[in-house]
Enzyme design. Structure first.
Site, mmCIF file in Angstrom:
data_model
loop_
_atom_site.group_PDB
_atom_site.id
_atom_site.type_symbol
_atom_site.label_atom_id
_atom_site.label_comp_id
_atom_site.label_asym_id
_atom_site.label_seq_id
_atom_site.Cartn_x
_atom_site.Cartn_y
_atom_site.Cartn_z
ATOM 1 C CG HIS A 305 41.796 37.808 30.029
ATOM 2 N ND1 HIS A 305 42.393 39.028 29.855
ATOM 3 C CD2 HIS A 305 42.749 36.977 30.506
ATOM 4 C CE1 HIS A 305 43.664 38.926 30.195
ATOM 5 N NE2 HIS A 305 43.913 37.704 30.598
ATOM 6 C CG ASP A 362 44.275 30.208 33.825
ATOM 7 O OD1 ASP A 362 45.414 29.744 33.829
ATOM 8 O OD2 ASP A 362 44.011 31.381 34.130
HETATM 9 N N1 ACO Z 1 31.466 33.461 35.152
HETATM 10 C C1 ACO Z 1 30.298 34.147 35.202
HETATM 11 N N2 ACO Z 1 30.207 35.485 35.045
HETATM 12 C C2 ACO Z 1 31.327 36.161 34.831
HETATM 13 C C3 ACO Z 1 32.584 35.526 34.760
HETATM 14 C C4 ACO Z 1 32.629 34.120 34.914
HETATM 15 N N3 ACO Z 1 33.799 33.456 34.840
HETATM 16 N N4 ACO Z 1 33.562 36.443 34.543
HETATM 17 C C5 ACO Z 1 32.931 37.628 34.488
HETATM 18 N N5 ACO Z 1 31.585 37.477 34.641
HETATM 19 C C6 ACO Z 1 30.553 38.528 34.563
HETATM 20 C C7 ACO Z 1 30.554 39.407 35.794
HETATM 21 O O1 ACO Z 1 29.663 38.933 36.775
HETATM 22 C C8 ACO Z 1 30.131 40.731 35.201
HETATM 23 O O2 ACO Z 1 28.750 40.691 34.960
HETATM 24 P P1 ACO Z 1 27.847 42.054 35.061
HETATM 25 O O3 ACO Z 1 28.414 42.960 34.003
HETATM 26 O O4 ACO Z 1 26.463 41.592 34.820
HETATM 27 O O5 ACO Z 1 28.078 42.570 36.462
HETATM 28 C C9 ACO Z 1 30.803 40.751 33.821
HETATM 29 O O6 ACO Z 1 30.934 39.367 33.465
HETATM 30 C C10 ACO Z 1 32.163 41.421 33.818
HETATM 31 O O7 ACO Z 1 32.979 40.803 34.810
HETATM 32 P P2 ACO Z 1 34.078 41.528 35.676
HETATM 33 O O8 ACO Z 1 34.296 40.747 36.930
HETATM 34 O O9 ACO Z 1 33.709 42.970 35.818
HETATM 35 O O10 ACO Z 1 35.316 41.417 34.704
HETATM 36 P P3 ACO Z 1 36.824 41.613 35.104
HETATM 37 O O11 ACO Z 1 37.506 42.034 33.862
HETATM 38 O O12 ACO Z 1 36.969 42.463 36.306
HETATM 39 O O13 ACO Z 1 37.274 40.130 35.537
HETATM 40 C C11 ACO Z 1 38.127 37.937 35.523
HETATM 41 C C12 ACO Z 1 38.008 39.279 34.764
HETATM 42 C C13 ACO Z 1 38.673 38.157 36.932
HETATM 43 C C14 ACO Z 1 39.122 37.050 34.760
HETATM 44 C C15 ACO Z 1 36.737 37.273 35.575
HETATM 45 O O14 ACO Z 1 36.258 37.060 34.270
HETATM 46 C C16 ACO Z 1 36.745 35.940 36.356
HETATM 47 O O15 ACO Z 1 36.600 35.943 37.578
HETATM 48 N N6 ACO Z 1 36.906 34.800 35.637
HETATM 49 C C17 ACO Z 1 36.997 33.499 36.302
HETATM 50 C C18 ACO Z 1 38.392 33.286 36.855
HETATM 51 C C19 ACO Z 1 39.420 33.073 35.779
HETATM 52 O O16 ACO Z 1 39.237 32.265 34.861
HETATM 53 N N7 ACO Z 1 40.571 33.786 35.886
HETATM 54 C C20 ACO Z 1 41.702 33.639 34.967
HETATM 55 C C21 ACO Z 1 42.002 34.910 34.296
HETATM 56 S S1 ACO Z 1 43.219 34.677 33.060
HETATM 57 C C22 ACO Z 1 44.683 34.684 33.868
HETATM 58 O O17 ACO Z 1 44.883 35.207 34.933
HETATM 59 C C23 ACO Z 1 45.794 34.001 33.176
#
Ligand code: ACO
Length: 415
Positions: A305, A362
Site C-alpha cells: 500500500h 483487498d
Molecule cells: N508484490 C511484489 N512486490 C511489490 C508489491 C507486490 N504486491 N508491491 C510493491 N512491491 C515492491 C516494488 O517492486 C518496490 O520494490 P523496489 O523498492 O525493490 O523497487 C517496492 O515494493 C515499493 O513498491 P512501489 O510500487 O514503489 O510502491 P507504491 O506505494 O508505489 O505502490 C501499490 C503501492 C500500487 C499498492 C503496490 O504495492 C501494488 O502494486 N500492490 C499490488 C496491487 C494491490 O494490491 N493494490 C491495492 C492497493 S489498496 C487499494 O487500492 C484499496
C-alpha cells in the site's frame, strides 16, 4: 520552533510557511515556489505532496491508523453500520437512532432509477465489464438530473449526494443482471441498504430471498471499510475534475474509471484471479519467487500500500470477519489454503517485510466477496458502492472551500 522552512539555491535563500494540522506531519506551503524562485517542484506520483486541506479522514500509515472525522475505523466497524458512516462522512456526525431511520428512509425513496436508464443497459454488449457500465451509467445520470450542474446551495449538494448514494446499488445490480440476461429487479423497500443490494443481486420473480445475517454484516463491513481513504487516486480524480466545476456525476464517473485500475480498486478482483492462477498450495513458492523478480511484471495482488507500511487496519477487521464467514457459510477449501500459504510466506519473507508489504484490504475483501458468491467482475463495482460517500463528501468539502482549478506543471524533457 520556527514556522518557516528555508530553501537555498544558487546563493539565494527563500522562505516558506510551515503549516500544522490537527494530526499528522507538518506541511511546507510551496504554493509560492514558482513566484519566488522561478522553479517548479517535481513530485512524480505525488508521494510527498498534500493537495488540499481536509477534515474528513486521517491516516497514519506507519501506525496503521485510519479515522473518519476522529473516529477509529476499528471502533466504527465494531459498533456501527455502513449507513452510520455514510452519515458521519456527509453530515460530520454520527446519527441518532431517529436520524438514522430518517436517513435510511430518504435513501430508500431515492433508490429507484429512471426507467429510461434501462434502454442504456440494454445497449451494452453481454461481455461489457460492469465497471464500464457503471462509469457510463453514472455519467448518464447527469442527463436525467441536469439541474445538478449549477448547484451553489449546500442543501442542493446534499440532495445530489443522497440521490447518488441511493441509486448506485440499483445501477450496480442492474449492470450485473443485464449482463447475465436476468430479469430486472427493483429495490425492495422492506430491506435495509446493504440487505437490499444483496437481494437485488439474487432475486428472481416469485422467489423469496433468504439472507443470512452474517452475509449482510460481512458486505456492510466491506462497504464501510471502503467508505473513504483521504486523497487516494480516485478521490484525487474527483477533486481534480470537481475543480473544473464539472457536473458532480461526471466527477464520480471519472473516479469510477480511476478506481477500475488494478493498482487501485481492481486489486481484489486481481487477488481472486491470482489465487485461481496459482491453483494449489504447492505452487505458492513459485509465484512468491516471481513476485520478487524485478524482471517479471507479476506482483502479489492484495499486498502493499502506498500509505500503510506496517499494517492496514481495514485488513485486520476483514480478516476476522473473513474467518467468521468461512466458518459459517464456507468457501472453496483449496482457495483458502492457497491464500493462507501466501500470507504465511510473505509475512515472514525478508523481501516483503523490508519493503513494508502486508496484506491490504483487498486481499481479504476478495475472499469475502468470493464466499458471498459475488462474481469477480463485480468486485470493483462493490468498491464503488462503498466509496461513493467518501467521494461525495470530499466534493462537498471542496465546494465549501473552493480550490483553484487543479493544473499541475511539468519538467519538459522533449525536443
Ligand atoms: N508484490 C511484489 N512486490 C511489490 C508489491 C507486490 N504486491 N508491491 C510493491 N512491491 C515492491 C516494488 O517492486 C518496490 O520494490 P523496489 O523498492 O525493490 O523497487 C517496492 O515494493 C515499493 O513498491 P512501489 O510500487 O514503489 O510502491 P507504491 O506505494 O508505489 O505502490 C501499490 C503501492 C500500487 C499498492 C503496490 O504495492 C501494488 O502494486 N500492490 C499490488 C496491487 C494491490 O494490491 N493494490 C491495492 C492497493 S489498496 C487499494 O487500492 C484499496
Amino acid at each position: 520552533m520556527t514556522n518557516k522552512a528555508k530553501l537555498s539555491y544558487d546563493g539565494k535563500e527563500y522562505e516558506f510557511d510551515v503549516l500544522e494540522g490537527t494530526r499528522g506531519p507538518k506541511v511546507i506551503n510551496m504554493s509560492s515556489l514558482y513566484s519566488q524562485t522561478g522553479m517548479f517542484a517535481l513530485d512524480e506520483g505525488l508521494t510527498s505532496t498534500a493537495t488540499c486541506k481536509s477534515e474528513i479522514t486521517y491516516i497514519n500509515g506507519e501506525a496503521g491508523e485510519l479515522r473518519h472525522r476522529g473516529y477509529e475505523i476499528e471502533w466504527l466497524a465494531e459498533n456501527k453500520t455502513f449507513l452510520d458512516v455514510v452519515h458521519l462522512l456527509l453530515y460530520k456526525e454520527l446519527p441518532s437512532k431517529e436520524r438514522l431511520d430518517a436517513f435510511r428512509y430518504e435513501l430508500k425513496k431515492r433508490s429507484f432509477i429512471h426507467e429510461g436508464m434501462h434502454k442504456l443497459f440494454d445497449a451494452f454488449p453481454d461481455d461489457a465489464h460492469p465497471m464500464a457500465i457503471m462509469q457510463a451509467s453514472v455519467a448518464a445520470l447527469s442527463t436525467f438530473y441536469p439541474d445538478h450542474l449549477n448547484m451553489d446551495k449546500h442543501e442542493d449538494y446534499m440532495e445530489m449526494a443522497a440521490r447518488i448514494i441511493a441509486k448506485i446499488p440499483t445501477i450496480a445490480a442492474s449492470a450485473y443482471r443485464y449482463k447475465h440476461g436476468y430479469p430486472m429487479a427493483y429495490p425492495n423497500l422492506d430491506r435495509g441498504f446493504t440487505e437490499n443490494f444483496l437481494y437485488m443481486l439474487r432475486t428472481y420473480p416469485y422467489d423469496h430471498v433468504e439472507l443470512r445475517p452474517i452475509e449482510v454484516k460481512a458486505l456492510d463491513t466491506v462497504f464501510m471499510l471502503h467508505a473513504d481513504h483521504e486523497q487516494n487516486a480516485s478521490t484525487s480524480v474527483v477533486r481534480s475534475v470537481g475543480s473544473t466545476h464539472a457536473h458532480p456525476y461526471s466527477c464520480i464517473s471519472s473516479a469510477i474509471g480511476a478506481l477500475w485500475g488494478h493498482a487501485h480498486g481492481g486489486a481484489n478482483e486481481g487477488v481472486i484471479r491470482m489465487l485461481e492462477m496459482i491453483a494449489t498450495p504447492d505452487r505458492v513458492d513459485e509465484f512468491i519467487k516471481r513476485a520478487k523478480d524485478k524482471n517479471d511484471p507479476f506482483r502479489l495482488m492484495g499486498f502493499g500500500h502506498r500509505v500503510y507500511k506496517n499494517f492496514d487496519p481495514r485488513a485486520k477487521v476483514l480478516k476476522k470477519l473473513r474467518d467468521q464467514l468461512v466458518d459459517e457459510i464456507g468457501i472453496d477449501a483449496n482457495f483458502m489454503k492457497v491464500a493462507q500459504r501466501i500470507e504465511d510466506i510473505a509475512l515472514n519473507d525478508e523481501y516483503f517485510v523490508s519493503r513494508g508489504l502486508y496484506p491490504n484490504v483487498d486481499f481479504h475483501s476478495g475472499l469475502i466477496l468470493k464466499a458471498l458468491g459475488i462474481p469477480n467482475e463485480m468486485f470493483a463495482v462493490l468498491f464503488v458502492i462503498g466509496r461513493i460517500p467518501g467521494w461525495i463528501s470530499q466534493l462537498v468539502e471542496q465546494k465549501e472551500a473552493p480550490l483553484k482549478i487543479v493544473r499541475p506543471r511539468q519538467l519538459y524533457v522533449g525536443k
